[in-house]
Design an enzyme around this catalytic site. Structure first.
Site, PDB file in Angstrom:
ATOM      1  N   GLU A   1       0.692  -1.293   0.110  1.00 25.74           N
ATOM      2  CA  GLU A   1      -0.044  -0.005   0.044  1.00 25.74           C
ATOM      3  C   GLU A   1       0.747   1.325  -0.114  1.00 25.74           C
ATOM      4  O   GLU A   1       1.078   1.776   1.066  1.00 25.74           O
ATOM      5  CB  GLU A   1      -0.973   0.013   1.283  1.00 25.74           C
ATOM      6  CG  GLU A   1      -1.816   1.329   1.163  1.00 25.74           C
ATOM      7  CD  GLU A   1      -2.647   1.265   2.552  1.00 25.74           C
ATOM      8  OE1 GLU A   1      -2.704   0.384   3.123  1.00 25.74           O
ATOM      9  OE2 GLU A   1      -3.523   2.013   2.645  1.00 25.74           O
TER      10      GLU A   1
ATOM     11  N   LYS B   1      -2.245  -1.912  -3.455  1.00 23.37           N
ATOM     12  CA  LYS B   1      -3.459  -0.967  -2.606  1.00 23.37           C
ATOM     13  C   LYS B   1      -3.112   0.482  -2.837  1.00 23.37           C
ATOM     14  O   LYS B   1      -2.437   1.060  -2.021  1.00 23.37           O
ATOM     15  CB  LYS B   1      -3.719  -1.681  -1.178  1.00 23.37           C
ATOM     16  CG  LYS B   1      -4.874  -0.423  -0.633  1.00 23.37           C
ATOM     17  CD  LYS B   1      -5.061  -1.021   0.714  1.00 23.37           C
ATOM     18  CE  LYS B   1      -6.014  -0.140   1.551  1.00 23.37           C
ATOM     19  NZ  LYS B   1      -6.682  -0.611   2.685  1.00 23.37           N
TER      20      LYS B   1
HETATM   21  C1  5MM Z   1      -5.138   4.735   3.946  1.00 20.05           C
HETATM   22  O1  5MM Z   1      -5.684   4.055   4.996  1.00 20.05           O
HETATM   23  C2  5MM Z   1      -5.979   2.932   4.666  1.00 20.05           C
HETATM   24  C3  5MM Z   1      -7.292   2.590   3.793  1.00 20.05           C
HETATM   25  O2  5MM Z   1      -8.234   3.513   4.347  1.00 20.05           O
HETATM   26  P1  5MM Z   1      -9.168   4.597   4.071  1.00 20.05           P
HETATM   27  O3  5MM Z   1      -9.997   3.791   2.846  1.00 20.05           O
HETATM   28  O4  5MM Z   1     -10.201   5.014   4.943  1.00 20.05           O
HETATM   29  O5  5MM Z   1      -8.416   5.503   3.037  1.00 20.05           O
HETATM   30  C4  5MM Z   1      -6.334   1.964   5.963  1.00 20.05           C
HETATM   31  O6  5MM Z   1      -6.292   0.699   5.793  1.00 20.05           O
HETATM   32  C5  5MM Z   1      -5.136   2.306   6.900  1.00 20.05           C
HETATM   33  O7  5MM Z   1      -3.738   2.008   6.533  1.00 20.05           O
HETATM   34  C6  5MM Z   1      -5.657   1.816   8.162  1.00 20.05           C
HETATM   35  O8  5MM Z   1      -6.777   2.094   8.671  1.00 20.05           O
HETATM   36  C7  5MM Z   1      -4.467   1.758   9.460  1.00 20.05           C
HETATM   37  O9  5MM Z   1      -4.087   3.259   9.587  1.00 20.05           O
HETATM   38  P2  5MM Z   1      -3.365   3.735  10.740  1.00 20.05           P
HETATM   39  O10 5MM Z   1      -3.013   5.066  10.602  1.00 20.05           O
HETATM   40  O11 5MM Z   1      -4.186   3.642  11.937  1.00 20.05           O
HETATM   41  O12 5MM Z   1      -2.155   2.911  10.808  1.00 20.05           O
END
Ligand code: 5MM
Length: 343
Positions: free
Chosen positions: A177, A219
């Site tokens: 990602e 991703k």
């Molecule tokens: C970019 O964040 C990921 C996708 O979420 P969105 O669709 O809301 O953009 C998400 O998987 C993110 O990596 C996780 O929520 C973990 O984020 P944190 O900041 O808590 O490590």
């Protein structure tokens, strides 16, 4: 590594026009979302909320896999059943976020580098015993004045590739990602330029580290103007810009691309995915799907509000967003679906 086995796991994560539910917010991120809605930010409320998501009836009709965080993979439903058992029974793949967050990049003000390689092989072995078949690591790239630097792009690409290599050696599919953050007032052209550099760096590093591309899921962000940009582009232009870039830089051996939503309004995230399928039907060499967190969860969270009486309605909201995004993967989503729930 048993390559055919993990390549099959990767394929299974993106088959049948279904997507992934990212529910891997770290404790601080989850607490931030709870605080914004006045929900008590406690371990039991986080458990109760994740319980609601995981036990949503018919979730597997639209979702092939969910991404958990370390706290959640160890938790249980109210009746004492481990979340992992519920997911296995539903035939939903179990994913685990294994990065441990970001650190400031030395001598690069405003830039971040993702952490978590220390002890990763050992942690993956533990998660695999708990039932995880795939993992996730996010490398965040921020657009700002004079950033991102090539050093930041390359450093994050390198750790993403090292993570992916370690995952495959441990028998798990890595979700890779690289997120170009939507915060800021940059144009779509700037986002395109940065996303291209980021994806090129990521695939260069994946190849250098001998990562099997048939056993990863990418991703990425959609290519969009920053959330604060005065000039927001139309859905078709955004779809063309995003898909043209992906066709140019993502090898066809990659089985699936699953977008993050990045803070887009949830209906727009669905409409944009839909437009990509309408305009590029039959021209996509990989599955093009969703791995949203906010764009799937937002209505459910703001319906639940920490009140057990709202669980059923919140689950309906989650299922509805998942259904709409599956319709988008067939190019069959439209605004009416928001009311009648049919495609
Ligand atoms: C970019 O964040 C990921 C996708 O979420 P969105 O669709 O809301 O953009 C998400 O998987 C993110 O990596 C996780 O929520 C973990 O984020 P944190 O900041 O808590 O490590």
């Amino acid at each position: 590594m048993n390559l055919p086995t993990i390549a099959q796991i990767a394929k299974n994560l993106v088959i049948n026009n279904k997507g992934l539910l990212a529910m891997d917010e770290s404790i601080p991120s989850c607490n931030k979302r709870f605080n914004a809605l006045g929900i008590p930010a406690t371990v039991d409320m986080r458990r109760a909320y994740r319980d609601l998501l995981i036990t949503t009836p018919h979730l597997s009709d639209y979702i092939n896999g969910v991404i958990l965080c370390d706290e959640t993979i160890r938790q249980m439903s109210t009746d004492g059943t481990p979340f992992t058992d519920i997911l296995k029974k539903a035939g939903i793949g179990i994913g685990i976020k294994v990065d441990t967050g970001e650190a400031d990049m030395k001598d690069h003000p405003g830039e971040k580098i993702t952490q978590g390689l220390d002890g990763l092989g050992k942690r993956l072995a533990t998660y695999a015993k708990m039932g995880a078949s795939f993992a996730k690591w996010r490398g965040e790239i921020i657009i700002g004045e004079d950033i991102p630097s090539m050093e930041c792009i390359e450093a994050n690409a390198k750790v993403l590739a090292l993570y992916a290599q370690i995952c495959q050696e441990a028998g798990l599919v890595p979700i890779v990602e690289p997120e170009v953050d939507m915060a800021g007032n940059h144009s779509i052209e700037r986002c395109l330029e940065v996303t291209r550099l980021v994806l090129q760096a990521v695939f260069t590093q994946l190849q250098l580290h001998h990562v099997a591309l048939e056993a990863i899921i990418l991703k990425p962000n959609m290519v969009l103007p920053g959330l604060g940009c005065d000039f927001q582009v139309g859905i078709d232009e955004m779809a063309d810009t995003t898909v043209s870039l992906l066709l140019a830089v993502v090898p066809s051996t990659v089985p699936g691309i699953a977008f993050l939503s990045g803070g887009q309004p949830y209906q727009l995230a669905t409409s944009r995915l839909n437009a990509m399928h309408v305009r590029y039907k039959d021209k996509l060499p990989w599955a093009l799907t969703f791995s949203y967190s906010r764009a799937l969860q937002q209505p459910a969270l703001s319906t639940w509000l920490g009140n057990s009486e709202n669980i059923n309605r919140a689950q309906e909201q989650l299922l509805h967003r998942a259904l709409c995004n599956c319709a988008a993967m067939r190019g069959k989503y439209d605004a009416e679906m928001e009311y009648n729930g049919r495609w």
